[in-house]
Design an enzyme around this catalytic site. Structure first.
Site, PDB file in Angstrom:
ATOM      1  N   THR A  90       7.541 -28.010  -7.444  1.00  0.00           N
ATOM      2  CA  THR A  90       7.023 -26.635  -7.478  1.00  0.00           C
ATOM      3  C   THR A  90       7.963 -25.661  -6.781  1.00  0.00           C
ATOM      4  O   THR A  90       7.574 -24.524  -6.495  1.00  0.00           O
ATOM      5  CB  THR A  90       5.620 -26.571  -6.826  1.00  0.00           C
ATOM      6  OG1 THR A  90       5.662 -27.213  -5.551  1.00  0.00           O
ATOM      7  CG2 THR A  90       4.585 -27.245  -7.699  1.00  0.00           C
ATOM      8  N   ARG A  95      30.522 -20.066 -13.285  1.00  0.00           N
ATOM      9  CA  ARG A  95      31.379 -20.996 -14.027  1.00  0.00           C
ATOM     10  C   ARG A  95      30.579 -22.242 -14.394  1.00  0.00           C
ATOM     11  O   ARG A  95      29.993 -22.905 -13.535  1.00  0.00           O
ATOM     12  CB  ARG A  95      32.601 -21.384 -13.198  1.00  0.00           C
ATOM     13  CG  ARG A  95      33.575 -20.241 -12.926  1.00  0.00           C
ATOM     14  CD  ARG A  95      34.365 -19.871 -14.173  1.00  0.00           C
ATOM     15  NE  ARG A  95      35.108 -20.999 -14.707  1.00  0.00           N
ATOM     16  CZ  ARG A  95      36.315 -21.376 -14.266  1.00  0.00           C
ATOM     17  NH1 ARG A  95      36.896 -20.726 -13.272  1.00  0.00           N
ATOM     18  NH2 ARG A  95      36.942 -22.399 -14.834  1.00  0.00           N
ATOM     19  N   ASP A 113      14.438 -31.853  -3.114  1.00  0.00           N
ATOM     20  CA  ASP A 113      15.301 -32.015  -4.273  1.00  0.00           C
ATOM     21  C   ASP A 113      16.753 -32.287  -3.908  1.00  0.00           C
ATOM     22  O   ASP A 113      17.199 -32.035  -2.791  1.00  0.00           O
ATOM     23  CB  ASP A 113      15.223 -30.787  -5.196  1.00  0.00           C
ATOM     24  CG  ASP A 113      15.419 -29.462  -4.474  1.00  0.00           C
ATOM     25  OD1 ASP A 113      16.205 -29.412  -3.520  1.00  0.00           O
ATOM     26  OD2 ASP A 113      14.777 -28.469  -4.869  1.00  0.00           O
ATOM     27  N   TYR A 133      12.479 -25.023  -6.679  1.00  0.00           N
ATOM     28  CA  TYR A 133      13.548 -24.601  -7.580  1.00  0.00           C
ATOM     29  C   TYR A 133      13.328 -25.137  -8.998  1.00  0.00           C
ATOM     30  O   TYR A 133      13.586 -24.462 -10.000  1.00  0.00           O
ATOM     31  CB  TYR A 133      14.884 -25.089  -7.008  1.00  0.00           C
ATOM     32  CG  TYR A 133      16.133 -24.639  -7.725  1.00  0.00           C
ATOM     33  CD1 TYR A 133      16.158 -23.485  -8.504  1.00  0.00           C
ATOM     34  CD2 TYR A 133      17.307 -25.370  -7.597  1.00  0.00           C
ATOM     35  CE1 TYR A 133      17.318 -23.083  -9.148  1.00  0.00           C
ATOM     36  CE2 TYR A 133      18.472 -24.972  -8.236  1.00  0.00           C
ATOM     37  CZ  TYR A 133      18.473 -23.828  -9.014  1.00  0.00           C
ATOM     38  OH  TYR A 133      19.624 -23.440  -9.638  1.00  0.00           O
ATOM     39  N   ASP A 163       6.799 -22.783   3.542  1.00  0.00           N
ATOM     40  CA  ASP A 163       7.290 -24.026   2.961  1.00  0.00           C
ATOM     41  C   ASP A 163       8.620 -24.475   3.561  1.00  0.00           C
ATOM     42  O   ASP A 163       8.879 -25.672   3.671  1.00  0.00           O
ATOM     43  CB  ASP A 163       7.419 -23.877   1.443  1.00  0.00           C
ATOM     44  CG  ASP A 163       6.061 -23.937   0.746  1.00  0.00           C
ATOM     45  OD1 ASP A 163       5.213 -24.731   1.176  1.00  0.00           O
ATOM     46  OD2 ASP A 163       5.857 -23.186  -0.220  1.00  0.00           O
ATOM     47  N   GLY A 164       9.474 -23.514   3.952  1.00  0.00           N
ATOM     48  CA  GLY A 164      10.738 -23.888   4.585  1.00  0.00           C
ATOM     49  C   GLY A 164      10.518 -24.622   5.896  1.00  0.00           C
ATOM     50  O   GLY A 164      11.169 -25.632   6.176  1.00  0.00           O
ATOM     51  N   LEU A 187      10.504 -25.671 -10.607  1.00  0.00           N
ATOM     52  CA  LEU A 187       9.502 -24.875 -11.315  1.00  0.00           C
ATOM     53  C   LEU A 187      10.086 -23.543 -11.772  1.00  0.00           C
ATOM     54  O   LEU A 187       9.868 -23.109 -12.905  1.00  0.00           O
ATOM     55  CB  LEU A 187       8.284 -24.641 -10.418  1.00  0.00           C
ATOM     56  CG  LEU A 187       7.182 -23.740 -10.994  1.00  0.00           C
ATOM     57  CD1 LEU A 187       6.562 -24.373 -12.228  1.00  0.00           C
ATOM     58  CD2 LEU A 187       6.106 -23.466  -9.949  1.00  0.00           C
TER      59      LEU A 187
END
Length: 222
Positions: free
Chosen positions: A124, A94, A84, A126, A14-15, A128
């Site tokens: 689908t 933090r 995204d 981060y 996917d990357g 998800l």
């Protein structure tokens, strides 16, 4: 040149698919993936099926899915995102305070670790893993999911094209890091804002004729 390509074949996970889809934005070139990675949700066949899949693809046995992108605007610049746009605390551990509004309507401030804004193809990833909603390929929409919100009422939200989201850093001390498709592109200091919306660009994902969103969903997430 990308403009001259009828089909771009990608060998990887996917990357690698994400990089290929980003590199072909605006060119109209469809991208077909053969999975040699771990998950490969955006690919159309496994590496063991390389020869058969290539033979079929080169014979034209594929269809193209139009995938919307996001456009992030801040610091007088715009960035296109295939998966995204994430805002997160610049210091791990933090909490930050994020003000947010949609289409000009203020929706309050939310203490949290960050916020994920994703496309259907990015839903689908981060999103998800953080408990956000899964969106089908082809939807012209953006999902927004808070990361570890300090609230019992913070829920993920899906909005259509045409409604922009504005995120403001309300934290007293901490800057907020902005990531586009996993890469840090800048920071929001206290009082600064980021605008995110479904963008004008589209990716073109090529899949073999029998492959659908649901066949990939059931194979990758049993």
């Amino acid at each position: 040149e990308d403009e001259a390509l009828d089909l771009l074949v990608v060998l990887g996970g996917d990357g690698t698919m994400l990089r290929a889809l980003r590199s072909t934005l605006g060119s109209g070139t469809p991208v077909l993936g053969i999975n040699f990675g771990r998950v490969g949700f955006l690919t159309t066949a496994d590496g063991a099926e390389l020869e058969a899949a290539l033979t079929r693809a080169l014979a034209g046995e594929f269809r193209v899915v139009e995938l919307c992108t996001l456009e992030a605007a801040f610091a007088a610049e715009t960035q296109a995102a295939v998966n995204d746009v994430v805002v997160t605390s610049s210091r791990p551990g933090r909490m930050v305070d994020l003000g947010w509004q949609i289409a000009g309507e203020a929706l309050g401030d939310q203490p949290c670790d960050g916020m994920i804004c994703c496309t259907p193809s990015g839903s689908t990833a981060y999103n998800l893993s953080n408990g956000g909603p899964v969106l089908m390929w082809g939807l012209e929409a953006m999902a927004m999911t808070f990361v570890a919100p300090h609230s019992l009422r913070a829920r993920a939200l899906v909005v259509p094209r045409g409604l922009d989201l504005r995120i403001a850093n309300r934290s007293k001390e901490l800057p907020v890091t902005v990531l586009v498709d996993g890469h840090a592109v800048g920071e929001l200091q206290r009082g600064e804002e980021l605008a995110v919306a479904v963008g004008p660009e589209h990716c073109r994902l090529a899949v073999l004729s029998e492959v659908t969103f649901f066949t990939r969903y059931h194979e990758v997430f049993p």
